[in-house]
Design a protein around this motif. Structure first.
Motif, PDB file in Angstrom:
ATOM      1  N   VAL A 112      31.815  -4.474 -27.819  1.00 33.67           N
ATOM      2  CA  VAL A 112      31.657  -4.383 -29.045  1.00 33.67           C
ATOM      3  C   VAL A 112      32.796  -3.445 -29.203  1.00 33.67           C
ATOM      4  O   VAL A 112      33.371  -2.725 -28.820  1.00 33.67           O
ATOM      5  N   GLY A 113      33.876  -4.053 -30.149  1.00 34.91           N
ATOM      6  CA  GLY A 113      35.135  -3.394 -30.670  1.00 34.91           C
ATOM      7  C   GLY A 113      34.749  -2.651 -31.786  1.00 34.91           C
ATOM      8  O   GLY A 113      33.670  -2.189 -32.303  1.00 34.91           O
ATOM      9  N   ILE A 149      31.852  -9.657 -28.920  1.00 36.73           N
ATOM     10  CA  ILE A 149      31.800 -10.939 -28.126  1.00 36.73           C
ATOM     11  C   ILE A 149      30.467 -10.835 -27.399  1.00 36.73           C
ATOM     12  O   ILE A 149      30.384  -9.961 -26.369  1.00 36.73           O
ATOM     13  N   PRO A 150      29.648 -11.685 -27.582  1.00 35.75           N
ATOM     14  CA  PRO A 150      28.518 -11.729 -26.499  1.00 35.75           C
ATOM     15  C   PRO A 150      28.695 -12.794 -25.287  1.00 35.75           C
ATOM     16  O   PRO A 150      29.726 -13.162 -24.883  1.00 35.75           O
ATOM     17  N   ASN A 151      27.658 -12.186 -24.401  1.00 36.78           N
ATOM     18  CA  ASN A 151      27.662 -12.936 -23.126  1.00 36.78           C
ATOM     19  C   ASN A 151      28.884 -13.206 -22.387  1.00 36.78           C
ATOM     20  O   ASN A 151      29.370 -14.227 -21.828  1.00 36.78           O
ATOM     21  N   VAL A 152      29.544 -11.930 -21.984  1.00 36.48           N
ATOM     22  CA  VAL A 152      30.842 -11.947 -21.147  1.00 36.48           C
ATOM     23  C   VAL A 152      30.443 -11.734 -20.069  1.00 36.48           C
ATOM     24  O   VAL A 152      29.705 -10.592 -19.565  1.00 36.48           O
ATOM     25  N   ARG A 153      31.020 -12.627 -18.971  1.00 35.18           N
ATOM     26  CA  ARG A 153      30.524 -12.705 -17.601  1.00 35.18           C
ATOM     27  C   ARG A 153      30.907 -11.330 -16.715  1.00 35.18           C
ATOM     28  O   ARG A 153      32.041 -10.998 -17.194  1.00 35.18           O
ATOM     29  N   VAL A 154      30.009 -10.966 -15.943  1.00 40.25           N
ATOM     30  CA  VAL A 154      30.405  -9.853 -14.879  1.00 40.25           C
ATOM     31  C   VAL A 154      30.846 -10.430 -13.570  1.00 40.25           C
ATOM     32  O   VAL A 154      30.111 -11.389 -12.992  1.00 40.25           O
ATOM     33  N   GLU A 164      38.631  -7.170 -19.141  1.00 41.07           N
ATOM     34  CA  GLU A 164      39.962  -8.278 -19.095  1.00 41.07           C
ATOM     35  C   GLU A 164      39.682  -9.197 -20.097  1.00 41.07           C
ATOM     36  O   GLU A 164      38.582  -9.909 -20.166  1.00 41.07           O
ATOM     37  N   LEU A 165      40.620  -9.349 -21.273  1.00 43.25           N
ATOM     38  CA  LEU A 165      40.375 -10.049 -22.438  1.00 43.25           C
ATOM     39  C   LEU A 165      41.746 -10.851 -22.588  1.00 43.25           C
ATOM     40  O   LEU A 165      42.723 -10.535 -22.192  1.00 43.25           O
ATOM     41  N   ALA A 166      41.912 -12.017 -23.418  1.00 43.90           N
ATOM     42  CA  ALA A 166      42.854 -12.665 -23.707  1.00 43.90           C
ATOM     43  C   ALA A 166      43.334 -12.143 -25.199  1.00 43.90           C
ATOM     44  O   ALA A 166      42.557 -11.287 -25.642  1.00 43.90           O
ATOM     45  N   TYR A 167      44.550 -12.527 -25.516  1.00 42.92           N
ATOM     46  CA  TYR A 167      45.040 -11.940 -26.959  1.00 42.92           C
ATOM     47  C   TYR A 167      44.051 -12.467 -27.946  1.00 42.92           C
ATOM     48  O   TYR A 167      43.801 -11.575 -28.759  1.00 42.92           O
ATOM     49  N   THR A 168      43.584 -13.525 -27.926  1.00 40.22           N
ATOM     50  CA  THR A 168      42.718 -13.895 -29.050  1.00 40.22           C
ATOM     51  C   THR A 168      41.312 -13.003 -29.041  1.00 40.22           C
ATOM     52  O   THR A 168      40.957 -12.909 -30.207  1.00 40.22           O
ATOM     53  N   ASP A 169      40.940 -12.920 -27.900  1.00 40.60           N
ATOM     54  CA  ASP A 169      39.678 -11.909 -27.781  1.00 40.60           C
ATOM     55  C   ASP A 169      40.176 -10.658 -28.358  1.00 40.60           C
ATOM     56  O   ASP A 169      39.379 -10.077 -29.322  1.00 40.60           O
ATOM     57  N   SER A 170      41.141  -9.909 -27.984  1.00 42.79           N
ATOM     58  CA  SER A 170      41.778  -8.731 -28.632  1.00 42.79           C
ATOM     59  C   SER A 170      41.756  -8.862 -30.230  1.00 42.79           C
ATOM     60  O   SER A 170      41.384  -7.893 -31.005  1.00 42.79           O
ATOM     61  N   SER A 174      39.870 -10.644 -32.079  1.00 39.08           N
ATOM     62  CA  SER A 174      38.575 -10.937 -32.565  1.00 39.08           C
ATOM     63  C   SER A 174      37.837  -9.407 -32.917  1.00 39.08           C
ATOM     64  O   SER A 174      37.044  -9.152 -33.666  1.00 39.08           O
ATOM     65  N   LEU A 175      38.140  -8.723 -31.674  1.00 46.81           N
ATOM     66  CA  LEU A 175      37.461  -7.366 -31.548  1.00 46.81           C
ATOM     67  C   LEU A 175      38.192  -6.347 -32.281  1.00 46.81           C
ATOM     68  O   LEU A 175      37.609  -5.014 -32.626  1.00 46.81           O
ATOM     69  N   GLY A 176      39.403  -6.510 -32.800  1.00 41.41           N
ATOM     70  CA  GLY A 176      40.169  -5.703 -33.643  1.00 41.41           C
ATOM     71  C   GLY A 176      40.710  -4.457 -32.733  1.00 41.41           C
ATOM     72  O   GLY A 176      41.035  -3.330 -33.072  1.00 41.41           O
ATOM     73  N   LEU A 177      41.165  -4.869 -31.447  1.00 42.04           N
ATOM     74  CA  LEU A 177      41.878  -3.985 -30.546  1.00 42.04           C
ATOM     75  C   LEU A 177      43.394  -4.632 -30.348  1.00 42.04           C
ATOM     76  O   LEU A 177      43.584  -5.539 -30.259  1.00 42.04           O
ATOM     77  N   GLU A 178      44.199  -3.624 -30.009  1.00 36.70           N
ATOM     78  CA  GLU A 178      45.584  -3.676 -29.680  1.00 36.70           C
ATOM     79  C   GLU A 178      45.603  -3.348 -28.116  1.00 36.70           C
ATOM     80  O   GLU A 178      45.557  -2.122 -27.744  1.00 36.70           O
ATOM     81  N   LEU A 179      45.824  -4.369 -27.253  1.00 33.32           N
ATOM     82  CA  LEU A 179      45.642  -4.211 -25.785  1.00 33.32           C
ATOM     83  C   LEU A 179      46.986  -4.203 -25.214  1.00 33.32           C
ATOM     84  O   LEU A 179      47.820  -5.148 -25.516  1.00 33.32           O
ATOM     85  N   PRO A 180      47.055  -3.265 -24.201  1.00 36.51           N
ATOM     86  CA  PRO A 180      48.343  -3.607 -23.493  1.00 36.51           C
ATOM     87  C   PRO A 180      48.275  -4.473 -22.370  1.00 36.51           C
ATOM     88  O   PRO A 180      47.084  -4.913 -21.979  1.00 36.51           O
ATOM     89  N   VAL A 181      49.236  -5.160 -21.978  1.00 34.47           N
ATOM     90  CA  VAL A 181      49.371  -6.133 -20.616  1.00 34.47           C
ATOM     91  C   VAL A 181      49.611  -5.225 -19.462  1.00 34.47           C
ATOM     92  O   VAL A 181      50.380  -4.780 -19.447  1.00 34.47           O
ATOM     93  N   ARG A 182      48.445  -5.417 -18.553  1.00 36.20           N
ATOM     94  CA  ARG A 182      48.589  -4.658 -17.327  1.00 36.20           C
ATOM     95  C   ARG A 182      48.062  -5.355 -16.118  1.00 36.20           C
ATOM     96  O   ARG A 182      47.411  -6.152 -16.280  1.00 36.20           O
TER      97      ARG A 182
END
Length: 236
Positions: A87-88, A94-99, A110-116, A118-126
């Motif tokens: 939850v962002g 985003i439901p059902n994310v594999r552990v 760990e998410l992709a750009y389109t996931d970020s 969707s969640l409303g997050l600004e994520l760094p590439v690390r």
């Protein structure tokens, strides 16, 4: 017998053969006609979560252990049967994310750009494990909720290499390589593939879902990993 002035030397022949091979065969860019110690594998790393044991028990109950659904390419690593919801901001989810297992010292998402987006997050590439100063999120499991203060990243594309692989490709831990993916109508070069050297790994490139779709990896006819001409690698 008169020697022809235009005869070609053995070293020149070998050089021409090496050049021809490097253009036709993936991963054959090493000098001296060396044989690649391992096949080059490129896999898509879809969105996933690494949990600490503490957070695993909060989300799935006291004494919980990760259950293996499927072994991954790297020995000792696996996709678990357990999934969580991420939850962002503004309650986007985003439901059902594999552990993935085994458990780690710190929880990481760990998410992709389109996931970020969707969640409303600004994520760094690390690089995986470099999570200080990153955004957080809320993880929801069947038994509880964990609110992360940090730990959500877009994983940098990278390649796992053994020392033998590094020697063959002429690189070292932390270097950046290029990955050429030949697909029908979609030949692409992905830059800045970070080398992660470890004696206990198999040669494997990880790219995220967005990158895999962009290069049409499912229909790729060949892949090639190489040092870019402008690279100032540690072994150059």
């Amino acid at each position: 017998m008169t020697q022809l002035k235009n005869s070609i030397s053995r070293s020149q022949v070998e050089q021409l053969v090496r050049q021809a091979l490097s253009q036709q065969l993936p991963g054959t860019s090493a000098p001296g006609m060396q044989v690649a110690p391992n096949p080059l594998v490129v896999n898509i790393s879809a969105r996933h979560v690494h949990l600490s044991q503490e957070h695993l028990e909060v989300l799935f109950g006291k004494g919980s252990e990760l259950e293996i659904q499927k072994d991954l390419y790297q020995e000792g690593y696996f996709a678990a049967t357990q999934t969580v919801a991420i939850v962002g901001p503004r309650r986007r989810m985003i439901p059902n994310v594999r552990v993935l297992g085994p458990c780690r010292g710190e929880t990481q998402v760990e998410l992709a750009y389109t996931d970020s987006i969707s969640l409303g997050l600004e994520l760094p590439v690390r690089i995986s494990g470099d999570i200080k100063g990153t955004p957080g999120c809320v993880l929801m499991g069947p038994k509880g909720v964990v609110e992360l203060e940090y730990g959500v990243i877009r994983a940098a594309r990278h390649v796992h290499m053994s020392p033998a692989d590094c020697a063959y490709y002429g690189c070292a831990n932390g270097d950046s390589l290029h990955l050429r993916v030949d697909s029908p109508g979609c030949t692409t070069v992905l830059e800045d593939v970070v080398v992660r050297e470890n004696p206990d790994v198999k040669l494997e490139v990880h790219i995220d879902t967005d990158e895999g779709n962009a290069v049409d990896l499912d229909h790729a006819t060949s892949v090639k990993l190489y040092i870019p001409e402008s690279c100032k690698c540690k072994h150059s």
